[in-house]
Design a protein around this motif. Sequence first.
Motif, PDB file in Angstrom:
ATOM      1  N   GLU A 175      17.906 123.296  95.468  1.00 26.24           N
ATOM      2  CA  GLU A 175      16.900 124.370  95.479  1.00 26.24           C
ATOM      3  C   GLU A 175      17.271 125.482  96.453  1.00 26.24           C
ATOM      4  OE1 GLU A 175      13.649 124.418  93.865  1.00 26.24           O
ATOM      5  OE2 GLU A 175      14.751 122.977  92.632  1.00 26.24           O
ATOM      6  N   SER A 176      17.831 125.109  97.580  1.00 27.36           N
ATOM      7  CA  SER A 176      18.156 126.094  98.612  1.00 27.36           C
ATOM      8  C   SER A 176      19.307 125.551  99.455  1.00 27.36           C
ATOM      9  CB  SER A 176      16.949 126.332  99.530  1.00 27.36           C
ATOM     10  OG  SER A 176      16.700 125.157 100.288  1.00 27.36           O
ATOM     11  N   GLY A 225      18.137 129.257  93.521  1.00 31.30           N
ATOM     12  CA  GLY A 225      18.771 128.024  93.959  1.00 31.30           C
ATOM     13  C   GLY A 225      20.100 128.259  94.656  1.00 31.30           C
ATOM     14  N   CYS A 226      20.800 127.163  94.844  1.00 32.34           N
ATOM     15  CA  CYS A 226      22.016 127.182  95.648  1.00 32.34           C
ATOM     16  C   CYS A 226      23.050 126.273  94.976  1.00 32.34           C
ATOM     17  CB  CYS A 226      21.653 126.640  97.033  1.00 32.34           C
ATOM     18  SG  CYS A 226      23.013 126.518  98.183  1.00 32.34           S
ATOM     19  N   PHE A 227      24.328 126.681  94.982  1.00 34.91           N
ATOM     20  CA  PHE A 227      25.372 125.800  94.458  1.00 34.91           C
ATOM     21  C   PHE A 227      26.584 125.840  95.377  1.00 34.91           C
ATOM     22  CE2 PHE A 227      26.272 129.893  92.482  1.00 34.91           C
ATOM     23  CZ  PHE A 227      27.619 130.036  92.769  1.00 34.91           C
ATOM     24  N   LEU A 228      27.387 124.805  95.255  1.00 41.15           N
ATOM     25  CA  LEU A 228      28.639 124.761  95.990  1.00 41.15           C
ATOM     26  C   LEU A 228      29.718 124.346  95.001  1.00 41.15           C
ATOM     27  CD1 LEU A 228      29.192 123.381  99.524  1.00 41.15           C
ATOM     28  CD2 LEU A 228      30.857 122.965  97.748  1.00 41.15           C
ATOM     29  N   SER A 229      30.737 125.179  94.824  1.00 44.54           N
ATOM     30  CA  SER A 229      31.759 124.854  93.838  1.00 44.54           C
ATOM     31  C   SER A 229      33.150 125.132  94.415  1.00 44.54           C
ATOM     32  CB  SER A 229      31.525 125.615  92.537  1.00 44.54           C
ATOM     33  OG  SER A 229      31.782 126.969  92.721  1.00 44.54           O
ATOM     34  N   PRO A 230      34.181 124.403  93.898  1.00 42.13           N
ATOM     35  CA  PRO A 230      35.482 124.390  94.562  1.00 42.13           C
ATOM     36  C   PRO A 230      36.203 125.731  94.629  1.00 42.13           C
ATOM     37  CG  PRO A 230      35.543 123.133  92.493  1.00 42.13           C
ATOM     38  CD  PRO A 230      34.120 123.503  92.742  1.00 42.13           C
ATOM     39  N   ALA A 231      36.471 126.382  93.490  1.00 49.12           N
ATOM     40  CA  ALA A 231      37.286 127.593  93.529  1.00 49.12           C
ATOM     41  C   ALA A 231      36.510 128.756  94.133  1.00 49.12           C
ATOM     42  CB  ALA A 231      37.773 127.945  92.124  1.00 49.12           C
ATOM     43  N   VAL A 232      35.230 128.853  93.822  1.00 46.22           N
ATOM     44  CA  VAL A 232      34.416 129.952  94.374  1.00 46.22           C
ATOM     45  C   VAL A 232      34.374 129.849  95.899  1.00 46.22           C
ATOM     46  CG1 VAL A 232      32.034 130.811  94.496  1.00 46.22           C
ATOM     47  CG2 VAL A 232      33.103 130.410  92.281  1.00 46.22           C
ATOM     48  N   SER A 233      34.531 128.629  96.435  1.00 40.38           N
ATOM     49  CA  SER A 233      34.549 128.439  97.890  1.00 40.38           C
ATOM     50  C   SER A 233      35.777 129.052  98.546  1.00 40.38           C
ATOM     51  CB  SER A 233      34.522 126.946  98.230  1.00 40.38           C
ATOM     52  OG  SER A 233      33.290 126.393  97.843  1.00 40.38           O
ATOM     53  N   THR A 234      36.760 129.457  97.762  1.00 45.35           N
ATOM     54  CA  THR A 234      37.958 130.066  98.347  1.00 45.35           C
ATOM     55  C   THR A 234      37.907 131.595  98.282  1.00 45.35           C
ATOM     56  OG1 THR A 234      39.184 130.055  96.262  1.00 45.35           O
ATOM     57  CG2 THR A 234      39.342 128.073  97.627  1.00 45.35           C
TER      58      THR A 234
END
Length: 179
Positions: free
Chosen positions: A45-46, A114-123
């Motif tokens: 959610e956040s 909301g909130c997401f965490l993803s591998p390539a976008v993190s770079t």
Amino acid sequence: MSHPVNDNVSIRLCGSPERGLGLFASRRISQGLKILSEEPFLVDESRQDMVGGIAQEFPALPLHVQALFTRLYAGPSDLVPVLNAGPDRDQRSVAIPRLQRIVELNSVEGAGTGCFLSPAVSTVNHDCIPNAFVYYNYESGLVALHALRVIEPNEEVTVDYLQDSIYLDSDERQDRLVD
Ligand SMILES: C[S@@+](CC[C@H](N)C(=O)[O-])C[C@H]1O[C@@H](n2cnc3c(N)ncnc32)[C@H](O)[C@@H]1O
């Protein structure tokens, strides 16, 4: 899970001056093109909820996802990348405060979405005048990165970390980026 950066001929991961690692165009990328699409590691959610829940969520992630997660950027004082392989590094890499820091520094939070965490976008590094835009599609469950304009070969792909915060003035943006 295949890695969107390794398998994508349009982009590559390399060092970015004064920004650590960054994502760069390997070839000309047309305006509007979907640069990559990937499954997020985590959705919540956040950011606050994701940070609060990571201690419970992390052990439930598949082992290969845990391995990719612990390689994400964890701040300038993170010792893990410079330690020799061994039990000490293994233990430090999954310490709860470090996992929380990884969530804080790599997750993307939208205004009310909301909130997401993803591998390539993190770079992908930040620029106030970015050449790309990231969003999470709830229907497909995928995170996508699109070119806002033509991106030339060897140019860094950047997003605005505050892309959803369009009403902040420049001082407020600066404060949020320092956070
Ligand atoms: C999501 S990570 C991006 C990838 C990171 N550069 C790495 O080495 O893995 C976010 C971190 O990258 C760095 N960063 C991103 N954009 C930057 C910029 N415009 N100037 C300086 N550092 C930046 C900051 O340390 C930030 O906390």
